[in-house]
Design an enzyme around this catalytic site. Structure first.
Site, mmCIF file in Angstrom:
data_model
loop_
_atom_site.group_PDB
_atom_site.id
_atom_site.type_symbol
_atom_site.label_atom_id
_atom_site.label_comp_id
_atom_site.label_asym_id
_atom_site.label_seq_id
_atom_site.Cartn_x
_atom_site.Cartn_y
_atom_site.Cartn_z
ATOM 1 N N ASP A 79 0.858 -1.196 0.000
ATOM 2 C CA ASP A 79 0.000 0.000 0.000
ATOM 3 C C ASP A 79 0.891 1.242 0.000
ATOM 4 O O ASP A 79 2.056 1.176 0.381
ATOM 5 C CB ASP A 79 -0.980 -0.012 1.178
ATOM 6 C CG ASP A 79 -0.343 -0.478 2.474
ATOM 7 O OD1 ASP A 79 0.892 -0.634 2.521
ATOM 8 O OD2 ASP A 79 -1.073 -0.691 3.458
ATOM 9 N N GLU A 149 -5.605 3.379 4.192
ATOM 10 C CA GLU A 149 -6.037 3.984 5.458
ATOM 11 C C GLU A 149 -7.518 4.325 5.475
ATOM 12 O O GLU A 149 -8.130 4.387 6.539
ATOM 13 C CB GLU A 149 -5.213 5.246 5.762
ATOM 14 C CG GLU A 149 -3.722 4.994 5.983
ATOM 15 C CD GLU A 149 -3.419 4.217 7.255
ATOM 16 O OE1 GLU A 149 -4.348 3.965 8.045
ATOM 17 O OE2 GLU A 149 -2.246 3.860 7.446
HETATM 18 ZN ZN ZN Z 1 -2.340 2.563 9.132
HETATM 19 ZN ZN ZN Z 2 -0.769 0.609 7.442
#
Ligand code: ZN
Ligand code: ZN
Length: 418
Positions: A79, A149
């Site tokens: 990510d 997130e």
């Molecule tokens: Zn995080």
């Molecule tokens: Zn994370």
């Protein structure tokens, strides 16, 4: 040297640029859905390494595919997004970036969750696989997702035809840097991260004068009774052998002591470790809210708005065992059991949508001597900054070497056919 030894020795060639890239990413963090610079850097590098690269999937998602003959197809995921946090690490590569969030507010931005580590490690592994094609067979998919997130980045890539862009993988693998000693890797079979759901509940009363309650339906009393009843759900409706959390984080109603308001808003957060419990608890929340509204003679049905939803991360037992076995060789006693974490992730949306098994492991990011000192003093919770803390910054080494070696070792468990 064996094929895996060849691959792992590649870290000596990538270490220098990885450390530079890490510092660069760390000092240029980008909020969820705004990972434009990061994804451009990733795409550039993947293309240069010979990966068939597609950008702009689900916004800023990037995927590189490297085909190297017949064999298994392995998907590695990282990510890319950072958080609206003001970094206080004092490092010379600390972030002083600010950016405009979705609400239009200027906010500080920092890689307070270590996603810059994930990007750097996956790019390192991609580089090494591309330079050692004689040592493995199959197809490698390097996937970089936006907006972990906010819990919707993985889903965004899936909804933007991810399945039509990448070949069908046999397995999906991901990792996260966490606040335990750097150099360690931790695997965990079964549920490793909780599912999370947030709910905004609006309940209605009838407003009026504080001196004339008979003419009103008081949403403060209604909201308070709902909050109390919701706090009983876990103790009375969840098996003692199971775990769940239901928190009423916010209850807002009214403006003035002599005015009875006409509505109340409750915000709830739910954490569960299996889908059956999650479904039951959501049903319990809605049942209790509706019943309390009815008991109060509420003039209008309640409204439920779900947000910040994260799926359960439940590691496949066989896949996890295979990765843990592979880790035992290079990492020795630095390969540990991670244990269940209370945090949540949206990675599993990708393998779930593609119908493939997965495992998700942790790598340590904390300076080992600092950790040992805190442990000795019984002050790990007080002294070791955890993810999302403004003070969270993994030590560069051996964190990057370990995360890169972990990605290579896990993927090689499928890609090296002896
Ligand atoms: Zn995080
Ligand atoms: Zn994370």
């Amino acid at each position: 040297m064996s094929a895996i030894e060849n691959l792992l020795s590649g870290v000596d060639d990538t270490r220098a640029w990885q450390e530079d890239l890490y510092r660069d990413l760390h000092s240029h963090p980008e909020l969820s859905h705004q990972e434009h610079r990061t994804s451009e850097k990733i795409a550039e590098r993947l293309k240069a390494l010979g990966f068939t690269t597609t950008s702009g999937i689900g916004g800023t998602g990037v995927v590189g595919v490297l085909e190297n003959g017949d064999g298994p197809v392995v998907l590695l995921r990282a990510d890319m997004d950072a958080l609206p946090v003001r970094e206080t690490t004092g490092l010379d590569y600390a972030s002083d970036v600010t950016s405009t969030n979705d609400e239009g507010d200027e906010v500080p931005v920092a890689h307070a969750c270590g996603h810059d580590v994930h990007v750097t490690c996956l790019l390192g592994a991609a580089d090494i696989f591309s330079h050692h094609t004689a040592d493995w067979h199959g197809t490698l998919i390097a996937l970089f997702q936006p907006a972990e997130e906010t819990g919707d980045g993985a889903r965004g890539m899936v909804d933007d035809n991810l399945a039509g862009i990448v070949p069908q993988p046999d397995v999906a693998l991901a990792q996260h840097v966490l606040a335990f000693p750097s150099g360690q890797v931790g695997t965990q079979p079964g549920p490793v991260l909780s599912a999370a759901d947030s709910v905004r509940v609006t309940v209605y009363g009838r407003g009026g004068h504080g001196s004339m309650p008979q003419a009103t339906i008081d949403p403060v009393v209604l909201g308070a009774l709902i909050a109390i009843r919701l706090n009983i759900v876990v103790s009375r409706e969840v098996a003692p052998t199971d775990t769940a959390v239901l928190t009423v984080g916010s209850l807002v109603a009214g403006t003035k002591s002599n005015v009875i308001a006409d509505h109340a808003i409750l915000q709830l957060n739910l954490r569960t470790y299996n889908d059956a419990t999650r479904t039951r608890m959501i049903a319990a929340i809605e049942r209790i809210v509706k019943a309390e509204c009815e008991a109060s003679d509420s003039p209008k049905p309640p409204e439920f708005e779900y947000f910040d939803r994260f799926p359960l991360t439940s590691n496949d037992d066989d896949i996890t065992a295979k990765v843990a076995d592979a880790f035992a060789q290079p990492f020795g006693d630095r390969a540990i059991t991670l244990g269940q974490q209370t945090a949540s992730e949206d990675f599993s949306d990708i393998p779930n949508a593609l119908g493939v098994p997965y495992t998700y492991w942790g790598i340590g990011g904390t300076d080992t001597s600092l950790y040992a000192k805190a442990e000795k003093a019984g002050r790990v919770n007080e002294d070791i900054p955890v993810n999302h803390s403004p003070n969270f910054a993994p030590v560069i080494q051996p964190t990057l070497d370990t995360g890169t070696a972990a990605m290579i070792t896990a993927a090689a468990a499928w890609l090296i056919v002896s």
